[in-house]
Enzyme design. Structure first.
Site, PDB file in Angstrom:
ATOM      1  CG  HIS A  54      -5.603  -5.584 -41.074  1.00 18.15           C
ATOM      2  ND1 HIS A  54      -5.369  -4.255 -40.862  1.00 18.15           N
ATOM      3  CD2 HIS A  54      -6.495  -5.962 -40.020  1.00 18.15           C
ATOM      4  CE1 HIS A  54      -5.798  -3.952 -39.636  1.00 18.15           C
ATOM      5  NE2 HIS A  54      -6.671  -5.098 -39.344  1.00 18.15           N
ATOM      6  CB  CYS A  63      -8.819  -1.955 -36.211  1.00 12.42           C
ATOM      7  SG  CYS A  63      -7.340  -2.635 -36.686  1.00 12.42           S
ATOM      8  CG  HIS A 103     -11.270  -6.128 -39.172  1.00 11.50           C
ATOM      9  ND1 HIS A 103     -11.552  -4.906 -38.625  1.00 11.50           N
ATOM     10  CD2 HIS A 103      -9.869  -6.324 -38.681  1.00 11.50           C
ATOM     11  CE1 HIS A 103     -10.708  -4.311 -38.090  1.00 11.50           C
ATOM     12  NE2 HIS A 103      -9.840  -4.928 -38.140  1.00 11.50           N
ATOM     13  CD  GLU A 104      -8.049  -9.580 -38.436  1.00 12.99           C
ATOM     14  OE1 GLU A 104      -6.855  -9.386 -38.679  1.00 12.99           O
ATOM     15  OE2 GLU A 104      -8.676  -8.994 -37.286  1.00 12.99           O
TER      16      GLU A 104
END
Ligand code: NI
Length: 188
Positions: free
Chosen positions: A145, A99, A141-142
């Site tokens: 966030h 990341c 993953h995004e």
């Protein structure tokens, strides 16, 4: 366009749920342009607005998928649907994630093999992304966030001690730590 500093784990905006985008204005256009430029310079395969200190539900991505098709775009106010996630320990060679908000570090993590992201682009046109394999991992993953989750927050118990040690040794885990792509020689 401006390359923006990328905040590192410990910055509060990375650990809070980002807000829905309601104004599709010039500021949003500038934000997304800066996100592309910052992601490309890092370089990274994805970047979410909280990583540059903006608590809005926007991410950008840039990745050639497992069939070699270039995938690049922005998603605003995304919704994520996941396929099943395999049980058992993550493979330490093939399921290792990183990341830009924890640059230079990698840890294994299981993700769903398939993900569908829907949302809109800057022009408020509908976006639908059918993702598989590593591209599906990027989408997960995004999206995380935007919910204030880093992949580091999802690690299996066996990695918790190592994670804690890493954060302490790096001097992370507190507000105000960032790096600037192009100036600081780091990578996600
Ligand atoms: Ni990240």
């Amino acid at each position: 366009m401006t390359i923006r500093p990328i905040f590192i784990a410990g910055e509060p905006v990375l650990h809070a749920r980002a807000a829905e985008v309601t104004s599709f204005d010039e500021n949003l256009v500038r934000l997304v342009e800066d996100m592309y430029e910052t992601m490309d310079k890092a370089p990274g395969v994805g970047l979410a607005a909280p990583q540059i200190g903006v608590g809005l539900r926007v991410f950008v991505y840039n990745y050639d998928d497992d069939e070699g098709n270039p995938r690049r775009g922005e998603v605003i106010n995304p919704v994520l649907e996941l396929g099943p996630i395999e049980t058992g320990p993550a493979d330490e060679d093939t399921e290792v994630e990183g990341c830009l908000s924890a640059p230079g570090e990698r840890f294994p993590l299981k993700r769903a093999e398939r993900a569908v992201v829907t949302g809109v682009d800057l022009n408020q046109n509908p976006v639908r992304i059918d993702a598989e394999g590593w591209f599906a991992r990027i989408m997960q993953h995004e999206f995380d966030h935007l919910d204030g989750l880093l992949y580091l927050d999802r690690l299996d118990k066996e990695w918790h001690d190592e994670r804690k040690l890493m954060i302490r040794e790096r001097g992370w885990g507190k507000p105000g730590v960032s790096w600037l792509p192009g100036r600081d020689n780091l990578e996600g």
